[in-house]
Scaffold this motif. Structure first.
Motif, PDB file in Angstrom:
ATOM      1  N   ILE A  68       0.852  -1.197   0.000  1.00  0.00           N
ATOM      2  CA  ILE A  68       0.000   0.000   0.000  1.00  0.00           C
ATOM      3  C   ILE A  68       0.881   1.237   0.000  1.00  0.00           C
ATOM      4  O   ILE A  68       1.908   1.288   0.691  1.00  0.00           O
ATOM      5  CB  ILE A  68      -0.905   0.021   1.251  1.00  0.00           C
ATOM      6  N   THR A  69       0.502   2.264  -0.772  1.00  0.00           N
ATOM      7  CA  THR A  69       1.170   3.561  -0.676  1.00  0.00           C
ATOM      8  C   THR A  69       0.278   4.530   0.074  1.00  0.00           C
ATOM      9  O   THR A  69      -0.951   4.435   0.029  1.00  0.00           O
ATOM     10  CB  THR A  69       1.502   4.155  -2.054  1.00  0.00           C
ATOM     11  N   THR A  70       0.898   5.470   0.759  1.00  0.00           N
ATOM     12  CA  THR A  70       0.163   6.483   1.495  1.00  0.00           C
ATOM     13  C   THR A  70       1.077   7.672   1.743  1.00  0.00           C
ATOM     14  O   THR A  70       2.303   7.554   1.643  1.00  0.00           O
ATOM     15  CB  THR A  70      -0.354   5.926   2.844  1.00  0.00           C
ATOM     16  N   SER A  71       0.485   8.798   2.092  1.00  0.00           N
ATOM     17  CA  SER A  71       1.278   9.961   2.502  1.00  0.00           C
ATOM     18  C   SER A  71       1.218  10.161   4.004  1.00  0.00           C
ATOM     19  O   SER A  71       1.764  11.132   4.527  1.00  0.00           O
ATOM     20  CB  SER A  71       0.768  11.226   1.794  1.00  0.00           C
ATOM     21  N   SER A  72       0.535   9.246   4.705  1.00  0.00           N
ATOM     22  CA  SER A  72       0.306   9.381   6.141  1.00  0.00           C
ATOM     23  C   SER A  72       0.807   8.143   6.869  1.00  0.00           C
ATOM     24  O   SER A  72       0.333   7.032   6.622  1.00  0.00           O
ATOM     25  CB  SER A  72      -1.194   9.563   6.417  1.00  0.00           C
ATOM     26  N   ASP A  73       1.752   8.321   7.782  1.00  0.00           N
ATOM     27  CA  ASP A  73       2.255   7.192   8.551  1.00  0.00           C
ATOM     28  C   ASP A  73       1.146   6.578   9.406  1.00  0.00           C
ATOM     29  O   ASP A  73       1.111   5.355   9.590  1.00  0.00           O
ATOM     30  CB  ASP A  73       3.411   7.642   9.456  1.00  0.00           C
ATOM     31  N   ALA A  74       0.239   7.421   9.907  1.00  0.00           N
ATOM     32  CA  ALA A  74      -0.862   6.907  10.726  1.00  0.00           C
ATOM     33  C   ALA A  74      -1.763   5.996   9.908  1.00  0.00           C
ATOM     34  O   ALA A  74      -2.165   4.918  10.362  1.00  0.00           O
ATOM     35  CB  ALA A  74      -1.663   8.068  11.319  1.00  0.00           C
ATOM     36  N   LYS A  75      -2.089   6.413   8.685  1.00  0.00           N
ATOM     37  CA  LYS A  75      -2.896   5.558   7.811  1.00  0.00           C
ATOM     38  C   LYS A  75      -2.125   4.291   7.434  1.00  0.00           C
ATOM     39  O   LYS A  75      -2.703   3.206   7.319  1.00  0.00           O
ATOM     40  CB  LYS A  75      -3.307   6.320   6.554  1.00  0.00           C
ATOM     41  N   ARG A  83      -2.487   1.765  10.120  1.00  0.00           N
ATOM     42  CA  ARG A  83      -3.808   1.125  10.079  1.00  0.00           C
ATOM     43  C   ARG A  83      -3.882   0.103   8.945  1.00  0.00           C
ATOM     44  O   ARG A  83      -4.456  -0.978   9.102  1.00  0.00           O
ATOM     45  CB  ARG A  83      -4.904   2.183   9.928  1.00  0.00           C
ATOM     46  N   ALA A  84      -3.288   0.438   7.795  1.00  0.00           N
ATOM     47  CA  ALA A  84      -3.275  -0.510   6.680  1.00  0.00           C
ATOM     48  C   ALA A  84      -2.478  -1.754   7.039  1.00  0.00           C
ATOM     49  O   ALA A  84      -2.866  -2.880   6.693  1.00  0.00           O
ATOM     50  CB  ALA A  84      -2.703   0.157   5.431  1.00  0.00           C
ATOM     51  N   SER A  85      -1.375  -1.584   7.741  1.00  0.00           N
ATOM     52  CA  SER A  85      -0.576  -2.729   8.174  1.00  0.00           C
ATOM     53  C   SER A  85      -1.378  -3.612   9.120  1.00  0.00           C
ATOM     54  O   SER A  85      -1.327  -4.844   9.035  1.00  0.00           O
ATOM     55  CB  SER A  85       0.704  -2.250   8.857  1.00  0.00           C
ATOM     56  N   ALA A  86      -2.126  -2.984  10.020  1.00  0.00           N
ATOM     57  CA  ALA A  86      -2.947  -3.742  10.957  1.00  0.00           C
ATOM     58  C   ALA A  86      -4.035  -4.534  10.242  1.00  0.00           C
ATOM     59  O   ALA A  86      -4.497  -5.564  10.748  1.00  0.00           O
ATOM     60  CB  ALA A  86      -3.573  -2.796  11.987  1.00  0.00           C
ATOM     61  N   ASP A 113       1.175  -6.136   3.612  1.00  0.00           N
ATOM     62  CA  ASP A 113       2.493  -6.712   3.857  1.00  0.00           C
ATOM     63  C   ASP A 113       3.571  -5.645   3.940  1.00  0.00           C
ATOM     64  O   ASP A 113       4.546  -5.802   4.697  1.00  0.00           O
ATOM     65  CB  ASP A 113       2.821  -7.702   2.732  1.00  0.00           C
ATOM     66  N   HIS A 114       3.408  -4.574   3.161  1.00  0.00           N
ATOM     67  CA  HIS A 114       4.355  -3.461   3.198  1.00  0.00           C
ATOM     68  C   HIS A 114       3.590  -2.160   2.959  1.00  0.00           C
ATOM     69  O   HIS A 114       2.574  -2.152   2.259  1.00  0.00           O
ATOM     70  CB  HIS A 114       5.440  -3.605   2.120  1.00  0.00           C
ATOM     71  N   VAL A 115       4.093  -1.080   3.522  1.00  0.00           N
ATOM     72  CA  VAL A 115       3.541   0.250   3.299  1.00  0.00           C
ATOM     73  C   VAL A 115       4.683   1.166   2.884  1.00  0.00           C
ATOM     74  O   VAL A 115       5.760   1.162   3.500  1.00  0.00           O
ATOM     75  CB  VAL A 115       2.858   0.810   4.569  1.00  0.00           C
ATOM     76  N   VAL A 116       4.459   1.944   1.831  1.00  0.00           N
ATOM     77  CA  VAL A 116       5.456   2.896   1.345  1.00  0.00           C
ATOM     78  C   VAL A 116       4.854   4.296   1.414  1.00  0.00           C
ATOM     79  O   VAL A 116       3.775   4.540   0.857  1.00  0.00           O
ATOM     80  CB  VAL A 116       5.893   2.579  -0.097  1.00  0.00           C
ATOM     81  N   HIS A 167      -9.974  10.462   5.541  1.00  0.00           N
ATOM     82  CA  HIS A 167     -10.600   9.183   5.837  1.00  0.00           C
ATOM     83  C   HIS A 167      -9.730   8.008   5.385  1.00  0.00           C
ATOM     84  O   HIS A 167      -8.887   8.146   4.498  1.00  0.00           O
ATOM     85  CB  HIS A 167     -11.963   9.089   5.135  1.00  0.00           C
ATOM     86  N   LEU A 168      -9.986   6.852   6.000  1.00  0.00           N
ATOM     87  CA  LEU A 168      -9.432   5.588   5.539  1.00  0.00           C
ATOM     88  C   LEU A 168     -10.616   4.644   5.391  1.00  0.00           C
ATOM     89  O   LEU A 168     -11.303   4.340   6.357  1.00  0.00           O
ATOM     90  CB  LEU A 168      -8.410   5.028   6.523  1.00  0.00           C
ATOM     91  N   GLY A 169     -10.871   4.206   4.182  1.00  0.00           N
ATOM     92  CA  GLY A 169     -12.053   3.405   3.919  1.00  0.00           C
ATOM     93  C   GLY A 169     -13.199   4.263   3.395  1.00  0.00           C
ATOM     94  O   GLY A 169     -12.971   5.217   2.657  1.00  0.00           O
ATOM     95  N   LYS A 170     -14.415   3.952   3.811  1.00  0.00           N
ATOM     96  CA  LYS A 170     -15.610   4.561   3.217  1.00  0.00           C
ATOM     97  C   LYS A 170     -16.307   5.534   4.156  1.00  0.00           C
ATOM     98  O   LYS A 170     -16.286   5.381   5.378  1.00  0.00           O
ATOM     99  CB  LYS A 170     -16.596   3.463   2.819  1.00  0.00           C
ATOM    100  N   VAL A 171     -16.925   6.548   3.536  1.00  0.00           N
ATOM    101  CA  VAL A 171     -17.775   7.516   4.237  1.00  0.00           C
ATOM    102  C   VAL A 171     -19.221   7.175   3.895  1.00  0.00           C
ATOM    103  O   VAL A 171     -19.582   7.065   2.721  1.00  0.00           O
ATOM    104  CB  VAL A 171     -17.439   8.958   3.826  1.00  0.00           C
ATOM    105  N   VAL A 172     -20.040   7.015   4.937  1.00  0.00           N
ATOM    106  CA  VAL A 172     -21.400   6.480   4.785  1.00  0.00           C
ATOM    107  C   VAL A 172     -22.431   7.475   5.293  1.00  0.00           C
ATOM    108  O   VAL A 172     -22.169   8.264   6.200  1.00  0.00           O
ATOM    109  CB  VAL A 172     -21.513   5.140   5.548  1.00  0.00           C
TER     110      VAL A 172
END
Length: 338
Positions: free
Chosen positions: A192-199, A202-205, A209-212, A329-334
């Motif tokens: 997964i790629t992201t610009s946020s270490d916090a996100k 969460r993706a790792s959790a 397997d890897h986050v960049v 957000h991470l995921g969906k807004v409902v």
């Protein structure tokens, strides 16, 4: 049923053009059903719609949103696929049942050239519905029609991933998180790629397997390739577009596939690089009813539920749009109806 609270938008007016009005409850015609809607979810497409930036001809006023879930409360004449009381989702393109997409199918996309689902009651063709997986709530199911079907088509459409495949998903929005969940269920490795270490945490959790972090690593395509031992990933689920193409090609193995699901990042595509690397670039316009039905079966088999970042009440739909625009957000807004 005397009142049907219905949202409409004026494309180009932004969220300020979102208006709640009372309309009559529609009556289903032959081959149609009446749905009492329960929940809805937002996509980046919906922001483009309200901002007047989506590249389709739209009415002066249109009911927004493609994604929702509801209960059948009335059947029109000739309906026999489904029954009153069934929990269902309308499909994104109402006329795309299976096989390859036809040119005419684009005109049947909900919330674009025709009215969408953000209302208490809607009428749709019985053929344009899919049953909700038994383990899912209406809020869960509302996240499926666009983002989840898109991710399914990207992963398991023309060139299905296999156990042991490596998938790169860009970002942590709805499509990327669904791609993470569906690819892991299929036995793939996911970066997964992201610009946020916090996100990223969460993706790792969730099983990545890897986050960049692309904000910290300008040459993130090479970093992704290094994580595969230099071979490159088998498939990229690319929600960004031409602006990231050079990096995604650097991450991809020879002959791999870029499943292009969005064009948020503008830029120039180098056709020579595509030629030399032998890669496949496949445009993903969500998917058909058959894609949706296959997805629903997989979700039920594996007991997979969506990641919902936040839910808003129906009366606060405008706040949901503005929250999506912040991109925190991470995921969906409902949005949910009481």
């Amino acid at each position: 049923m005397t009142q049907n609270r219905t949202y409409t938008i004026q494309p180009g007016k932004g969220v300020a053009g979102l208006q709640l009005e009372d309309r009559p409850v529609p009556t289903p015609g032959r081959g149609q059903v009446l749905l009492r809607m329960k929940a809805f979810s937002l996509n980046f497409r919906d922001l483009l719609m309200v901002d007047g930036l989506y590249p389709v001809a739209m009415p002066e006023r249109v009911v927004p949103l493609s994604d929702g879930a509801g209960e059948i409360v009335e059947l029109g004449e000739g309906c026999n696929r489904l029954a009153v009381g069934d929990r269902v989702c309308p499909i994104f393109m109402q006329s795309w049942i299976g096989g390859d997409m036809a040119d005419a199918d684009a005109g049947s996309a909900l919330g674009g050239g025709i009215d969408g689902v953000l209302a208490e009651y809607i009428v749709v063709d019985e053929a344009g519905l899919v049953r909700i997986p038994a383990h899912m709530s209406y809020a869960d199911a509302s996240t499926l029609p666009c983002a989840a079907v898109t991710a399914w088509n990207a992963l398991y459409g023309k060139e299905p991933i296999q156990p042991g495949s490596t998938v790169l998903a860009l970002g942590t929005g709805g499509v990327a998180i669904w791609a993470l969940q569906l690819a892991k269920a299929g036995g793939a490795k996911v970066i997964i790629t992201t610009s946020s270490d916090a996100k990223g945490e969460r993706a790792s959790a969730m099983g990545a397997d890897h986050v960049v972090n692309y904000a910290k690593d300008a040459d993130w395509g090479a970093s992704v390739r290094a994580l595969t031992g230099g071979r490159g990933v088998d498939k990229v689920v690319d929600s960004a577009g031409p602006g990231t193409m050079a990096q995604t090609m650097a991450a991809l193995r020879r002959g791999g596939e870029i499943a292009m699901v969005g064009v948020i990042a503008q830029g120039t595509i180098d056709p020579l690089a595509i030629l030399v690397s032998g890669l496949l670039v496949r445009g993903i316009m969500v998917g058909s009813r058959q894609h949706f039905e296959n997805l629903a079966a997989a979700l039920e088999t594996h007991g997979i539920a969506p990641v919902i970042d936040r839910s808003f009440p129906f009366e606060k739909a405008g706040d949901a749009f503005e929250y999506l625009r912040k991109a925190s957000h991470l995921g969906k807004v409902v949005i949910e109806l009481g």
